[in-house]
Design an enzyme around this catalytic site. Structure first.
Site: not given
Ligand SMILES: Cc1cc2nc3c(=O)[nH]c(=O)nc-3n(C[C@H](O)[C@H](O)[C@H](O)COP(=O)(O)OP(=O)(O)OC[C@H]3O[C@@H](n4cnc5c(N)ncnc54)[C@H](O)[C@@H]3O)c2cc1C
Length: 1020
Positions: A681, A796, A892
């Site tokens: 997915k 990231c 973040e």
């Protein structure tokens, strides 16, 4: 040819005769310099430490720092010169001020050996002396690497001042040969093109030229007015094509078309040097005005070989020194044969290369006054004298500037002087015989071909040296992984391919891609559009939205396919991955183009993603081949124990959009090669990339049901599948919020569930970079800017907290802010754009909210003003006065927002760096060996990077992943990643019968793996 060799030898012998009349050692001037160079040539380790010390010294600001560095760099030395060093360090401890003063004076002395003066007035003393010796000059302005347009403006202004001053001070000077003087103006300025535009990107020559030409024109205009000459120096290969193009563009039209006083450098160590030279000559002929070429061998040999090796590129330079020498000679002939179009300047200290040019010129009947020899300031003095005595035209290349910006130039010269391969060391330090030094490079090549010289630093030997140093490379055969190459956008052909791919993908906009379950293409009532974040009205494509029924179907298909796939030999599964990588390679530009449109990746970032996906396939295929066979655990008599691995079952792969093919492919390929079946997915924002990956695996021959592609809302199908009793493993990369939810829900065991669910969970980061007081700011700032704003801060691994020491703060901030202000923000379809749009409207709004929070928590120090009006563009933003406990320092943001935290010292810097919930990546810039050791030991992050950017992990080289709230898996792209997708099993058999046991126990046994694998050919 024979007679030419005789001519060369005669001229060479004459040169040597004259050189030997005034004997001079290579390192004649300062005794400190002489001693250091002698030690450097004796010991490679000393040389490295010595050059590093020289490099850092000018940036140290007090004697305490100098003495500390001296100790850190040299106290571990053990060899013959250890007493000298020990005495020096002991003295330094007793009287730091005196020692620091002496050291600084000595290193400055060394620099003065190669740097002709601090400024124009200063350099004039040298130029006057040279004039008396009948030696001309070209002046080069030393500068720090330019990081911003502000710095390029300063460089251009300094060039203008220098021209003016040189013209004034040399008024009335005449040509030393008084012949053909119109070809050789007295004032000659060498310009570094890269110093005139901070955003030069090899992929985008037109942008570079559009910015460089206006900066250059005032300099050329002034030079012409003053009757001066301008030479374009040549730098690294990445800048070569732009420099050539700029030269032809600038001098091919308008006010400079008929100006003959322009020159450019050709580097003979480049394989394409001859093509470039011939192209220039052709251009010059059409232009019908003379120009000059300075022929050199090239000053960046180590850099080019290292860079191309790291990126898997074809190396642009020759590998063997005589090849460069031979090419220099061939190009000398080309230059002299075209004397009617181009004036030759031979930039070499090598008597053989010089004598060869002289012999060819004589053979062609070219007068000595119509070409020149150029040599560097502070080098090969006797050769300059000899050439003047022989009646040749000689010009000295004189660098001008301060010590700090001059360091990289100084280190290049020191390397050149101590190089095993260099002419100067051979002649002036090792006294190699003239006969040997005058040998035809052709002959040397033949000789070396027969017997490879042990000391020659070909890339093969460089690699060998690395292997010696790297314990991991002493692993079993097949354990060393060679990465796929990156596309090198320096080549026009690569740029063209990328442009075509972008056009083709754009033409396919709006296409529909099916879901694939159990090998069948599936459509549903609802199509999900994927939009271009740079132009949200554009729809890249559509994929049907899957609901619970499709998710259920996918689980069933995967479950049904598992039995057979789990028993398919691992070699067959590994070959599937290799085939998928080959297809990606074939469709490489197309896939990159899809990424540019679907997720807003700049060209090189998109290409890096495809390279990473290919690497994942090959690397995991290789790892599986290494761990696939049942292997003996211990050798004991009478019993055999073999460990092997079983796949876990059905794997659910949930991937993010920021590395839309690489991360998806990494998790999918690991699951497949280990024998699991997969429900894939992709992120809702990168469904077309997901559909592409499905196509690739289908073409590679993945059996029906083994890989199933569904797309839909994470909160609906994702959550359903995570909780499914028939899903055995979840590989997830994404946000902390979703990751923790998956982690929790996978802990619940459902009725009918066969296995405890395994979760491989990679989450975010709040990554710090510390810049130490002695860091090389040229590197630290460029890399920090790239780490923070590359791909809009949406990796990231991106830098989001830059930690600066008080003592360094102002220096760093001044350059950092102007570097940020120079970034190219725009549509990533345009090559060379560094900051594109963020992924979608939700991200856009969330990041803007964070910027508002930042304004209330800290000081807005910089925000870009010019961003495209349409699309999800967030201006690069920098906050200062950020406190560690504020939201922008803890949460973040995943966008181009950088927080700057000021700290007192390294203790506090490390505490701040480690003071978050995350531990993904971190960076440290320093030139203090002790501080580097400390950072290596103390920084809490899965990936710690020293003196480089903190993004851009490479499969196999930088296994990637963090801990704390950054992740709960083992490193992606690392040796043990696959183990998470497997169940270990051990089979033990007592092989003793009545006290008798076989003597031999094989290392591998395949009996209990079904079906039996074919015999292995390699790598066992
Ligand atoms: C006036 C002047 C201007 C210069 N301007 C530039 C410039 O704009 N750009 C630039 O790049 N350089 C420039 N150089 C530097 C030049 O490129 C050389 O680095 C330097 O002059 C040494 O070459 P050489 O012929 O003097 O010495 P040599 O000792 O004969 O040659 C050394 C050179 O050989 C090459 N080499 C070394 N090892 C190998 C190997 N294993 N395989 C293949 N080749 C190898 C390298 O180019 C090395 O510098 C300039 C030099 C001079 C004198």
């Amino acid at each position: 040819m024979r007679s030419l060799q005789t001519q060369v030898e005669q001229r060479g012998a004459r040169l040597f005769e004259l050189v030997d009349k005034h004997p001079e050692s290579l390192f004649s001037k300062a005794s400190f310099y002489q001693r250091m160079m002698a030690l450097s040539m004796r010991d490679e380790r000393f040389k490295v430490q010595m050059f590093r010390f020289v490099d850092v010294l000018p940036s140290l600001r007090n004697s305490g720092e100098i003495v500390e560095h001296l100790e850190e760099y040299f106290t571990g030395m053990r060899d013959g010169f250890a007493p000298v060093i020990r005495t020096g360090v002991r003295m330094a401890r007793i009287a730091p001020w005196i020692s620091a003063f002496i050291l600084r004076r000595n290193v400055s002395g060394m620099a003065r050996q190669f740097i002709a003066g601090k400024n124009c007035e200063n350099v004039m003393k040298t130029l006057r002396k040279r004039r008396a010796q009948k030696i001309g000059f070209t002046v080069d302005l030393l500068g720090e690497a330019v990081l911003s347009e502000k710095e390029t403006d300063e460089y251009a202004a300094r060039c203008l001042d220098l021209l003016k001053c040189l013209a004034r001070e040399t008024r009335g000077w005449t040509d030393p040969l008084r012949k053909n003087s119109e070809l050789f103006p007295v004032v000659n300025l060498s310009v570094k093109i890269s110093a005139l535009y901070s955003q030069m990107n090899p992929a985008d020559p037109s942008d570079a030229i559009a910015h460089l030409a206006p900066k250059l024109r005032p300099i050329l205009h002034r030079a012409r007015e003053l009757g001066a000459f301008i030479n374009f120096d040549m730098e690294s290969y990445a800048h070569k094509n732009i420099t050539l193009e700029l030269f032809k563009t600038t001098f091919g039209e308008g006010e400079f078309k008929d100006w003959p006083h322009a020159g450019i450098v050709i580097q003979a160590y480049l394989r394409d040097a001859e093509a470039d030279l011939r192209d220039l000559i052709e251009w010059g002929r059409a232009r019908a005005t003379r120009f000059t070429v300075r022929l050199v061998k090239g000053a960046y040999w180590d850099y080019e070989t290292i860079k191309s090796k790291q990126n898997g590129w074809d190396c642009p330079v020759y590998f063997q020194k005589p090849e460069s020498d031979m090419n220099f000679e061939e190009l000398s002939c080309v230059l002299l044969e075209n004397e009617s179009t181009v004036t030759a300047a031979f930039g070499s200290h090598n008597v053989r290369s010089i004598a060869h040019a002289q012999a060819v010129a004589d053979e062609l009947g070219i007068d000595r006054s119509r070409f020149e020899f150029q040599l560097l300031y502070g080098m090969a003095g006797p050769i300059k004298r000899a050439l003047v005595e022989m009646g040749y035209r000689v010009r000295e290349y004189c660098p001008v500037g301060e010590l700090l910006p001059g360091m990289s130039y100084l280190v290049r010269r020191l390397l050149e002087n101590t190089s095993n391969e260099g002419f100067l060391r051979a002649k002036f330090s090792e006294n190699v015989a003239a006969e040997e030094l005058l040998r035809d490079p052709n002959e040397l090549l033949k000789r070396d071909g027969e017997k490879q010289e042990p000391g020659s630093a070909t890339p093969a030997t460089i690699e060998h040296r690395h292997q010696e140093n790297d314990p991991s490379l002493q692993a079993s055969p097949g354990d060393i992984y060679e990465n796929a190459p990156l596309v090198n956008f320096v080549y026009k052909e690569s740029q063209e391919k990328m442009r075509n791919a972008l056009r083709e993908v754009r033409n396919r906009f709006g296409e529909k891609y099916p879901l694939v379950v159990g090998g069948e293409k599936i459509w549903t009532d609802k199509l999900t559009p994927s939009v271009n974040p740079a132009a949200p009205k554009e729809i890249v494509g559509y994929v049907p939205e899957a609901g619970i029924p499709e998710a259920e179907r996918a689980v069933k298909a995967a479950r049904a396919a598992f039995g057979k796939w789990s028993r398919t030999p691992f070699e067959e599964r590994a070959r599937l991955l290799d085939r998928a990588a080959a297809i990606m390679d074939r469709r490489r530009y197309e896939l990159s183009a899809v990424e540019v449109f679907e997720v807003g990746k700049p060209w090189a970032e998109a290409d890096g993603d495809i390279r990473e996906a290919m690497d994942f396939c090959h690397f995991y295929a290789q790892r599986m081949r290494l761990i696939g066979r049942p292997r003996l655990t211990q050798r004991v008599p009478g019993e055999e124990s073999y460990q092997h691995y079983l796949p876990r079952g059905v794997a659910l792969v949930i991937a993010p959009w920021n590395f839309p093919i690489a991360i998806l492919c990494g998790m999918v390929s690991a699951a497949l090669v280990t024998g699991n079946t997969v429900i894939m997915k992709p992120s809702e924002q990168s469904i077309i990339c997901g559909a592409m990956l499905m196509q690739i695996f289908e073409e590679a021959g993945v059996p029906p049901g083994v890989l199933n592609f569904i797309s839909g809302h994470g909160s609906v199908i994702g959550a359903h599948l995570v909780d499914h009793k028939d899903v055995d493993l979840i590989a997830f990369t994404g946000s902390r919020e979703v990751g923790l939810r998956i982690w929790k829900s996978a802990g619940k065991t459902l009725p009918g569930q066969r296995e405890l669910k395994r979760v491989i969970c990679e989450m975010g980061g709040k990554n710090p970079v510390i810049i130490d007081f002695d860091a090389d700011l040229d590197e630290a700032i460029v890399d920090s800017i790239y780490s923070a704003f590359g791909y809009q801060g949406q990796k990231c691994s991106a830098l989001s907290r830059l930690i600066l020491l008080e003592e360094n703060y102002d220096r760093v901030m001044e350059r950092l802010l102007s570097a940020a202000a120079s970034l190219r923000v725009g549509n990533p379809e345009v090559p060379g754009i560094m900051v594109g749009p963020v992924i979608d409207e939700a991200a856009y709004r969330r990041i803007l909210d964070y910027i508002e929070i930042g304004k209330s928590e800290a000081t807005l120090a910089y925000q870009a003003r010019e961003i495209p009006p349409e699309g999800y563009f967030i201006p690069p933003t920098i906050f200062t006065d950020v406190k560690p406990n504020t939201r922008i320092a803890r949460e973040e943001i995943f966008g181009p927002v950088l927080s700057i935290l000021k700290v007192r010292d390294l203790d506090e810097a490390l505490a701040v760096a480690n003071g978050t919930d995350y531990a993904l990546t971190a960076g440290f810039f320093s030139r203090s060996p002790a501080n580097i050791d400390r950072a290596k030991a103390e920084i809490e992050a899965g990936n710690v990077y020293i003196n480089r950017s903190c993004t851009g992990a490479i499969v196999g080289r930088h296994p990637f992943g963090g801990f704390k709230m950054s992740g709960g898996g083992t490193k992606a792209g690392g040796a043990d990643y696959l183990l998470q997708f497997l169940l270990p099993r051990v089979v033990t058999e007592n092989v003793t019968r009545h006290g008798f046991a076989p003597e031999e126990t094989p290392e591998y046994r395949d009996e209990f793996v079904w079906p039996k694998p074919e015999p292995r050919k390699v790598g066992t």
